[in-house]
Each structure stands twice: as C-alpha cells, then as structure tokens.
Design a protein around this motif. Structure first.
Motif, PDB file in Angstrom:
ATOM      1  N   ALA A  49     -10.261   1.965   5.022  1.00 11.06           N
ATOM      2  CA  ALA A  49     -11.154   2.558   6.174  1.00 11.06           C
ATOM      3  C   ALA A  49     -11.272   2.119   7.574  1.00 11.06           C
ATOM      4  N   ARG A  50     -11.643   0.367   6.441  1.00  9.00           N
ATOM      5  CA  ARG A  50     -11.887  -0.385   7.927  1.00  9.00           C
ATOM      6  C   ARG A  50     -10.058  -0.640   8.781  1.00  9.00           C
ATOM      7  N   ARG A  51      -8.719  -0.579   7.905  1.00 10.86           N
ATOM      8  CA  ARG A  51      -8.037  -0.960   8.590  1.00 10.86           C
ATOM      9  C   ARG A  51      -7.222   0.848   9.790  1.00 10.86           C
ATOM     10  N   THR A  52      -7.899   1.791   8.958  1.00  9.31           N
ATOM     11  CA  THR A  52      -7.482   2.701   9.685  1.00  9.31           C
ATOM     12  C   THR A  52      -7.992   2.765  10.479  1.00  9.31           C
ATOM     13  N   TYR A  53      -9.202   3.058  10.768  1.00  6.31           N
ATOM     14  CA  TYR A  53      -9.958   2.740  12.207  1.00  6.31           C
ATOM     15  C   TYR A  53      -9.489   1.985  13.001  1.00  6.31           C
ATOM     16  N   HIS A  54      -9.142   0.987  12.916  1.00  5.17           N
ATOM     17  CA  HIS A  54      -8.271  -0.440  13.527  1.00  5.17           C
ATOM     18  C   HIS A  54      -7.242   0.727  13.460  1.00  5.17           C
ATOM     19  N   ASN A  66      12.414  19.697  28.856  1.00  7.13           N
ATOM     20  CA  ASN A  66      11.780  18.982  29.570  1.00  7.13           C
ATOM     21  C   ASN A  66      11.361  18.045  28.561  1.00  7.13           C
ATOM     22  N   LEU A  67      11.050  17.392  27.385  1.00  6.97           N
ATOM     23  CA  LEU A  67       9.788  16.832  27.513  1.00  6.97           C
ATOM     24  C   LEU A  67      11.009  16.283  25.807  1.00  6.97           C
ATOM     25  N   THR A  68      11.198  15.263  25.444  1.00 10.32           N
ATOM     26  CA  THR A  68      11.251  14.275  24.092  1.00 10.32           C
ATOM     27  C   THR A  68       9.885  13.653  24.240  1.00 10.32           C
ATOM     28  N   LEU A  69      10.070  13.708  22.264  1.00 11.56           N
ATOM     29  CA  LEU A  69       8.933  13.576  21.374  1.00 11.56           C
ATOM     30  C   LEU A  69       9.253  11.962  21.062  1.00 11.56           C
ATOM     31  N   GLY A  70       8.873  10.917  20.823  1.00 11.13           N
ATOM     32  CA  GLY A  70       8.394  10.097  19.733  1.00 11.13           C
ATOM     33  C   GLY A  70       7.475   9.772  19.723  1.00 11.13           C
ATOM     34  N   PHE A  71       7.344   8.952  18.207  1.00 12.17           N
ATOM     35  CA  PHE A  71       6.306   8.912  17.427  1.00 12.17           C
ATOM     36  C   PHE A  71       6.081   7.350  16.537  1.00 12.17           C
ATOM     37  N   ARG A  72       5.338   6.875  16.476  1.00  6.83           N
ATOM     38  CA  ARG A  72       4.982   5.181  15.682  1.00  6.83           C
ATOM     39  C   ARG A  72       4.169   5.500  14.674  1.00  6.83           C
ATOM     40  N   ILE A  73       4.412   4.452  13.245  1.00  4.66           N
ATOM     41  CA  ILE A  73       4.027   5.081  12.318  1.00  4.66           C
ATOM     42  C   ILE A  73       3.363   3.671  12.356  1.00  4.66           C
ATOM     43  N   TYR A  74       1.511   4.172  11.797  1.00  6.01           N
ATOM     44  CA  TYR A  74       0.842   2.751  11.242  1.00  6.01           C
ATOM     45  C   TYR A  74       0.415   2.804  10.048  1.00  6.01           C
ATOM     46  N   ASP A  75       0.378   1.631   8.889  1.00  3.84           N
ATOM     47  CA  ASP A  75      -0.118   1.596   7.545  1.00  3.84           C
ATOM     48  C   ASP A  75      -1.457   1.066   7.548  1.00  3.84           C
ATOM     49  N   SER A  76      -2.180   2.268   6.709  1.00  2.00           N
ATOM     50  CA  SER A  76      -3.680   2.398   6.829  1.00  2.00           C
ATOM     51  C   SER A  76      -3.825   1.613   5.147  1.00  2.00           C
ATOM     52  N   TYR A  77      -2.806   1.260   4.279  1.00  2.00           N
ATOM     53  CA  TYR A  77      -3.330   0.218   3.255  1.00  2.00           C
ATOM     54  C   TYR A  77      -4.291   1.325   2.341  1.00  2.00           C
ATOM     55  N   ASP A  78      -5.003   3.056   2.681  1.00  2.00           N
ATOM     56  CA  ASP A  78      -5.935   3.214   1.908  1.00  2.00           C
ATOM     57  C   ASP A  78      -6.930   2.647   1.896  1.00  2.00           C
ATOM     58  N   GLY A 123      -1.409  13.925   9.647  1.00  2.00           N
ATOM     59  CA  GLY A 123      -1.763  13.025   8.601  1.00  2.00           C
ATOM     60  C   GLY A 123      -3.254  14.110   8.088  1.00  2.00           C
ATOM     61  N   GLY A 124      -4.071  13.300   6.541  1.00  2.00           N
ATOM     62  CA  GLY A 124      -2.800  12.156   6.036  1.00  2.00           C
ATOM     63  C   GLY A 124      -2.729  12.819   4.217  1.00  2.00           C
ATOM     64  N   LEU A 125      -2.573  12.408   4.014  1.00  2.74           N
ATOM     65  CA  LEU A 125      -1.621  12.289   2.687  1.00  2.74           C
ATOM     66  C   LEU A 125      -2.914  12.632   1.486  1.00  2.74           C
ATOM     67  N   ASP A 126      -4.106  11.512   1.920  1.00  2.00           N
ATOM     68  CA  ASP A 126      -5.449  11.319   1.048  1.00  2.00           C
ATOM     69  C   ASP A 126      -6.542  12.040   1.465  1.00  2.00           C
ATOM     70  N   PRO A 127      -7.474  12.659   1.547  1.00  2.00           N
ATOM     71  CA  PRO A 127      -8.616  13.612   1.759  1.00  2.00           C
ATOM     72  C   PRO A 127      -9.210  12.091   2.605  1.00  2.00           C
ATOM     73  N   CYS A 163       0.855  -1.432   0.478  1.00  2.00           N
ATOM     74  CA  CYS A 163       0.357   0.143   0.175  1.00  2.00           C
ATOM     75  C   CYS A 163       0.815   1.023  -0.163  1.00  2.00           C
ATOM     76  N   GLN A 164      -0.044   1.944  -0.344  1.00  2.00           N
ATOM     77  CA  GLN A 164       1.015   3.751  -0.244  1.00  2.00           C
ATOM     78  C   GLN A 164       0.678   4.508   0.527  1.00  2.00           C
ATOM     79  N   ALA A 165      -0.151   4.374   1.537  1.00  2.00           N
ATOM     80  CA  ALA A 165      -0.962   5.186   2.323  1.00  2.00           C
ATOM     81  C   ALA A 165      -0.283   4.267   3.892  1.00  2.00           C
ATOM     82  N   HIS A 166      -0.174   5.526   4.653  1.00  2.00           N
ATOM     83  CA  HIS A 166       0.210   4.836   6.478  1.00  2.00           C
ATOM     84  C   HIS A 166      -0.264   6.443   7.772  1.00  2.00           C
ATOM     85  N   ILE A 167       0.061   5.271   9.057  1.00  2.00           N
ATOM     86  CA  ILE A 167      -0.292   6.037  10.162  1.00  2.00           C
ATOM     87  C   ILE A 167       0.946   6.497  10.639  1.00  2.00           C
TER      88      ILE A 167
END
Length: 876
Positions: free
Chosen positions: A115-120, A101-113, A149-153, A17-21
């Motif tokens: 809807a069901r897995r984006t909600y997940h 006093n803070l450190t930022l981190g992040f985690r990436i999820y793939d949405s696969y473009d 996000g995201g790149l696609d509306p 897929c071309q979409a991710h979180i």
C-alpha cells in the motif's frame, strides 16, 4: 519439514514482486520530447498499469527500490501483460484514423503489492517525470490521462484513493468487486464482466452436473470474504452444500512461506478426507502457483495419488502459472479443471510481436532481461560470476519453448482485458477530440497548453464507448462501468511436458435469463484420468432413486440424507425428491412407485367373465324356477302340490323367480333408477319368500295340532292365516325400505379409494344403517323359520315339509351369515358380486331343498303322488 522449508527459502532467494504500475500519456509529435519517445524509452506519462508480474522496477519507470529485508515471489508468466500493453500502444500509434494527431506513450511503476509504495507510485504519476512534485504539470507531455490496473483489488483501491481526487479514470483489468464499496462518485471501469455473472456460471455448472457436495477454497482477503458471503446463501438455496470451506493466506513475501505451507497442509487434509470431488477456488492471479505445493505435501505424507481425483472450478482471475522454483513441478493436479474467461478471439499480429522480443535487440524494455533470466534459467554474460556454474543467456532462446505456466504465446484473458482497456481509452479520446467541445477542452487559445483540470470530461466518453477490437469482439460498458461481455467456459488439458491446452467447452451468455445462460458441450470435456473419462460424481449421498424420498440425517447438512421408500399410495418420479407425492384421483402408483398409471373405470358388467358368469347362473336358476312352477301348475290337482297350502307354494315360487330376476339390477353400470331399486327390491322380495316359508312352517305345526281330538287349532287353518303372515311380515320390510328411501336413498357414486388401480362406479347405499336393518330383519325372519321348522321336523304325516324347510333355512342362514364378513372384506365390483352370489345361493337353497324332493316324486315317483296310497299308509 524443517529441512524442506530451509531449502525452499534458499530457492526463493532474490525473487521480486508480482505487482506493478504502468504510466502512459498523450504525446505531441511536435514537442521537444518526441525524439526521446522515438528512442523507445517510453517515458511519456499518462496511463497507469499495475498488478501481475514484474522482475524489477527499472524499465518503463522511475525506480522505487524495495525494502532491503523483503524478497518477493515472482510469477514470470505475467510478463505478457506488459507485452499486451505495449502491443496495444503500438497498434494505436500506427493507426492514422484513430488518433491522427496524438501519440500515446506509457510509464510503468512497480507497486510491490504494498500500500505505501502504491501510494508513492500514484503520486509520481501526478508529478514531473523525475521529481515527486504533485499537482505540478509543466507541459502537455506529462499530463496523466488514465490508469490501467490493477490485477489485484486492493492495489486498485489504493490507487483510486489518489486518482479520484483528480477525477482521473482507472480501468481495472482484474475482478475488483471490493471497489463497489468505496466512496460513491469515484470513477473506475472494470474490463471484466460483473462478478455476479461468474458466480451464476459456477452455480449453473454445479447444477448442470448435479454436483451438490463441494469444497470451497478462497483467498484470505476482503474480496475473498465477499465472495463467500455471496455464494454461501445463494448456493445453499439452490441445493448445493459445502463439505468444507478453507481460506488460503495471501502470499507475497518469501517470509510468508511458513504460513502458506501450514495452511496448505490443512487444505490437503481436507481434500484427502472429503468425499467432495469438486472444489471451487476463488483466489488471486498468482494462487495457482500456491496450489502446486499440494502434490508435494502429498508426497511428504506418502499419499501421492489420492488428492488427484478432483474437479477444480476456478474463477477467471486465476491463470495457470508458477513461481520460478516450480519450473519442472507436476501440474497434473489441475488436469480437467474448468474455469471462466472473458469471451475473446485471437488477436492478429500478437504472436509475431511476442516472437520479436529479444533481450539483445529490444530497446526500452527494462523488464525483459530479468524475465529472460528467470524464464530460461540463465544469466547474461555481463552479470555472470566466474565461479557460478549456470547457463549463459544467448538470446537465441525461444519463448514458444517455455512451459505454459511460465509463458503463453496465445493471449491470456488478463492480457486481453489490458488490450481492451487501452483501446477503450483511445476510442474515448477520439470521441472527445471529435466532439463539439474539442477546442474548449483540449486547447488553451492563449498558450496552446493542455488544461489538466478538463480531463474529468473523459469519463462521459468512456461510459459511452463502444467499438469492435481487432479480434472482432465488441467492447462497451454498462451503467456501472463494467464491461458488457459474456464468459467462455474453459477446460484445461495439461500434458506431461508441462504444456497445456485451453479447450472452449461452453459459454455464459450475459443477455440470457439465468436458467438459460449456460450452454455446455459435455462431450468436449476431458476429465481427470482418475475418473476414467466418465462424468465425476460429487454428492454427500448417492441419489435417491425414483420411488423413494430423502430424509436428512440429524446433525448433517441437508445434502447428506437417507433414502426411504415411498409410503403406499405415493410416488416419486425424480431422483432426490424431498417428499413423495400422491397421484391424482384418476391415477394410481405403479409397483415401483415411480410414476402414476391412469386408473381404469370399472363396474360389474356383462362384458367381463365374472358378470357374465353370474348372469348365466341367474338365468339358469330363473329357467329352473320357471320349469318347477310349470310342473306344479300342471300337477296342481295332485296331493303333493296341494299339501301345505298350494297358494303359499306358488307365492314362494314367484318370489324366488323375482329374486333371480333382481340380480340383474346389480349387473351393469349403476344408474339412478337401478340404485334405488336394487336393494329395496331384493330385501322386499326376499322377505316375501322367507315369510312364505315361515307361513308354511306355521301351517305344518297348526295342521298337526289340529288333528288332536278336541283341538281348537282347526279354526286357524285356512288361507287367511297364511296370507296374513306373508303380508304382515312383508309389510314391515316394506316400511323399512320406505323410510330408507325417504331419509337417505341410494345413489350412483364413484369410489376413488377402495381399489388403487380402479375408479369404481357403484351404488352408494345412502344409509348403511338402513341397509343392515333391512338385512337384519330378513335374517330374523329366517331364524324364526329355521327354529320353528327344526322343532317340527319329526312331526308325523305325509308330505311334511318341515325337514325340507329346516335344511333350506340352514342353507339360507349360512349364506347370509357368511355374507357380512365377505361383503366387508371385498372392494369395488367384487362387493356387488358377493351380494349377487349370496342372493343366488340362498335362493337356490330354498328352491332345491323345498321343491326338488317334490319334483322328484312328481317326475320319477308318480305312484307316491296318490291320495289312496297316502290314506292307506296313514292307517297303517
């Protein structure tokens, strides 16, 4: 075509897929997870990022496996989005002043473009790191701060439906006007300028280059439909017509390639058949790769060159990219294209950060291996199969060697928006921690735990955020949560080695008025070679040149028309005018009817040859008449002067003298007095002259009749009868003139219409009827005189003037009969000249025919001017 599709399906195998979180959060450096974060795994939750590229859902994320029957199309270039995200996080964490006093981190999820897995994925963001338990937060490290996000509306809208329940801000880095239609009160921020500015920019480009016949291609989605519904009436109102409007299907899965190629074939046919040289494209981020199929469809139809001569205008959402199988495909199709991009400068340090990425030395990046294999077409040794003949990835491959459609070393517009989004969150956190609500918002005095329900207050700080990023560009939001920024106009120069150069050729200023927002450097634009580096023309009909106007063809758009010459008296001084217009009363059209020329004010004056010539002839005849009168007065006792009533002779000469003088009333600028006098004086004086001629004729007839024995006509002979005839006939004409002056007198006037090039100063006759009545009466007198003289022309007697009067009346009537058509057929000052000529000619005719024979005898034949000789001849 079947064989081609089978081959393409094989090439698309194993794509994803071309979409991710992406998820990221605040990290407390004193927490137990600090060492885990320092290991580079970046599991600390908080900001979410999706859309664009992902080769697999392993690194930076909890794994959400795709459906087994689905294979996704990859756009490797979007890997830079992840690098921009990580680069911004790295800079912020290394800045001791921004969040000390803070450190930022992040985690990436793939949405696969999807809807069901984006909600997940959205639910996972609200859960523990490894367990899907929404609403359960165990410590400060797992609290969600914001979503990038995201790149696609559509993906952005799906995520918003979850995040808005918790009032967690979402920063969208792609265009998403569809978000404006969601439930009011939901919080999101757009890292690109409002779409209205981009639409206005496209329209300004079209109007600047006078491209009025265009094609429109848009993505088959709610966002695409919204775009068409916006631009169609807006463009049409400004004079831009659409040669065709085509939609392209959304393309995510390999199984959708059949529909994509079928629709692409239709679009190709439209491009090939259309005269439109400009195509506006509104599509998704990956759509450029879809358009790369068009040259190959052209090859299949043996028309490889005809599709290339187009100017493509794309929105900022589109980037030059490619699917993996399009590694060496030609991109010349988009050479010379124009696109928009958020105004930006190069970010220091980003290029070096990209070059430092290596699959063997970079930790915590689970995407780099898949990207590396797809971008460089190689396989790592631990995944290679012995019997596969493929290159092995060594790690010595250089990102800068990749074609621009696979990876760019300079930051793209989308990556720049991601970078700004993360900094916006960081500055909002900084403002929040520095506010008077710091302790009540951030810390719990009893347990020193973060209260997640207080994070909704971050919105008010995001709304008011304003800072300059490291590229020295200002970042701020308007009241609608849209980034306040202008747009750059980019010209794409694509080279044969698949590299390309973005050239900034203009800008859209968001603070300027719509008519002045666009500035463009046309000389800096490189057009497609098809146009031979001349400005492309895209019109349905060639421009109607000045001097003509448009006529819309029946059944065609109004941009398709015929060109008709302007009718007489009208002009068009611009190209493609809808209608010709009249010049003002003080101007007139030139020969080509493309501009107005000031009209000259004219009248019959002494300063021009015509007026001077007429004045010269009038003076000449005046002098001649004076000489004749002097000659007659000198020889007033001679028989030839006394014959036929000497008083009538002097009356006629004086009236002729006055006739020549009255012509000067017609020359010169018309004044009130001259207008009142010229026609009345002329007609009365001429009536006196013609009455004198009529009296002479009657006297000749009476004199002959009186010579008969026993005739009673002798009693009528005398001066009284002649004077009565002259006075009575003249009185009638004077009465006509008095009535004329009383009812509708002549007056000075300006004629704007008779002569196109001139404004004629003239005397308006007032009542045309009275004018022709006066002329008609004078003509009646002349006809009566001619008739009587003609009947008495053969009467005996010396010095019989009947013959001379006959000829003079013949000349007189001929002149004034020809005067009427001549007068009516001329215009302006030439009408006055015709009348002056008629006066001079008729007066000269009377003078010449009646008096020149007598002058001949007086001067050259004085022996004939003898009474004895006359009596002797009479007896004989």
């Amino acid at each position: 075509m079947v064989l081609l599709l089978d081959l393409l399906l094989a090439l698309f195998h194993h794509m994803v897929c071309q979409a991710h979180i992406i998820r990221c959060s605040i990290h407390d450096p004193h927490s137990p997870l600090h060492s885990y974060h320092q290991s580079g795994d970046f599991i600390i939750g908080g900001i979410v990022f999706h859309g664009g590229f992902i080769s697999g859902p392993r690194a930076f994320s909890e794994k959400i496996p795709p459906d087994k029957h689905e294979e996704f199309a990859i756009v490797p270039k979007n890997y830079q989005h992840l690098l921009a995200f990580a680069f911004a996080i790295k800079e912020i964490n290394g800045n001791s002043k921004l969040l000390p006093n803070l450190t930022l981190g992040f985690r990436i999820y793939d949405s696969y473009d999807n809807a069901r897995r984006t909600y997940h994925a959205a639910m996972l963001l609200l859960s523990l790191v490894e367990t899907l338990v929404p609403n359960y937060m165990s410590n400060i490290q797992n609290n969600l701060i914001a979503v990038i996000g995201g790149l696609d509306p559509e993906i952005s809208l799906h995520v918003a439906n979850i995040l808005d329940i918790y009032m967690i801000p979402q920063l969208i880095y792609g265009t998403a006007p569809v978000m404006n239609d969601k439930t009011p009160g939901l919080h999101f921020y757009q890292m690109v300028p409002q779409e209205a500015l981009e639409i206005e920019g496209i329209l300004s480009l079209l109007l600047h280059f006078r491209w009025t016949w265009i094609g429109l291609v848009f993505i088959d989605s709610d966002n695409g439909e919204r775009f068409v519904q916006t631009v169609f009436p807006m463009f049409t109102q400004r004079g831009v017509c659409f040669a065709f409007i085509e939609r392209i299907p959304k393309f995510t899965y390999i199984t959708e390639i059949y529909g994509m190629l079928e629709q692409g074939s239709k679009i190709y046919d439209k491009l090939l058949d259309s005269k439109a040289n400009v195509v506006v494209v509104h599509a998704e981020s990956y759509s450029f790769a879809v358009f790369r199929w068009l040259p190959y469809l052209a090859d299949l139809q043996h028309e490889p060159n005809k599709i290339k001569g187009k100017v493509w205008i794309t929105t900022a959402q589109m980037e030059i990219n490619a699917f993996v199988l399009q590694r060496n495909w030609d991109t010349e199709l988009f050479q010379g294209a124009l696109s928009f991009r958020i105004q930006s400068n190069d970010l220091p340090g980003f290029n070096s950060f990209e070059k430092s990425r290596n699959p063997f030395s970079t930790k915590g990046d689970g995407f780099i291996r898949d990207f590396w294999q797809q971008a460089f077409d190689c396989i790592f040794p631990d995944t290679a199969v012995n019997d596969m003949e493929v290159d092995v990835c060594t790690g010595r491959e250089k990102l800068e060697s990749l074609p621009g459609s696979f990876f760019e070393m300079s930051m793209t517009g989308q990556s720049y928006s991601i970078y700004n989004a993360i900094y916006a969150v960081a500055h909002a956190l900084h403002a929040m921690s520095s506010s008077k609500y710091k302790h009540r918002t951030m810390m719990d005095t009893q347990g020193n735990n973060l209260k997640n329900e207080q994070w909704w207050k971050l919105h008010q700080f995001l709304r008011g955020v304003s800072f300059n990023n490291n590229a020295q560009n200002e970042v701020s939001f308007n009241e609608n949560g849209e980034q306040v920024a202008g747009l750059d106009v980019i010209n794409w120069n694509i080279f044969s080695n698949e590299s390309f150069l973005r050239v900034k050729v203009g800008r859209m200023d968001h603070q300027a008025s719509p008519n002045q927002a666009l500035t463009i450097d046309e000389d800096a634009i490189t057009w497609h070679s098809w146009f031979n580096q001349t400005r492309p023309l895209s019109v349905c009909t060639e421009s109607c040149h000045s001097g003509s106007s448009k006529k819309v063809k029946e059944g065609k758009p109004y941009c398709c028309y015929d060109c008709l010459p302007c009718p007489e008296g009208k002009i068009s001084n611009q190209e493609d005018m809808n209608d010709c217009k009249k010049c003002s009363d003080k101007d007139y059209p030139n020969k080509n009817q493309d501009f107005c020329i000031p009209r000259t004010v004219t009248f019959l004056s002494y300063e021009e040859p015509l007026g001077l010539s007429l004045a010269f002839f009038a003076l000449s005849f005046l002098l001649i008449t004076t000489l004749v009168m002097g000659m007659f007065m000198k020889h007033h006792n001679t028989p030839i002067v006394k014959a036929n009533n000497q008083n009538l002779t002097y009356t006629l000469l004086i009236s002729l003298l006055l006739c020549f003088l009255c012509t000067f009333l017609f020359i010169g600028q018309p004044q009130k007095r001259t207008c009142l006098l010229r026609q009345t004086a002329f007609t009365i004086i001429f009536s006196v002259a013609v009455s004198s001629v009529l009296a002479k004729t009657i006297m000749v007839v009476l004199a002959f009749m009186a010579t008969k024995p026993g005739s009673r006509m002798r009693m009528w002979l005398g001066k009284e009868l002649a004077i009565s005839i002259v006075l009575s006939c003249s009185f009638i004409q004077a009465t006509i003139c008095i009535v004329w002056l009383e009812t509708s007198p002549p007056f000075p006037d300006v004629d704007m219409h008779s002569v196109a090039e001139e404004i004629v100063l003239e005397c308006n006759e007032g009542s045309v009827t009275m004018f022709y009545c006066a002329l008609g009466y004078m003509g009646i007198l002349a006809i009566i005189s001619f008739t009587v003289a003609f009947l008495s022309r053969k009467l005996p007697g010396s010095f019989n003037e009947a013959k001379s009067i006959t000829f003079s009346m013949l000349v007189f009537c001929s002149v004034w009969l020809s005067f009427v058509p001549s007068y009516l057929s001329t215009k302006g000052k030439y009408m006055v000249a015709v009348e002056i000529f008629s006066i001079l000619a008729s007066s000269a005719g009377l003078l010449g025919c009646i008096f020149f024979p007598k002058c001949y005898i007086i001067v050259l034949k004085p022996e004939m001017n003898n009474r004895e000789l006359l009596i002797r001849r009479k007896k004989c």
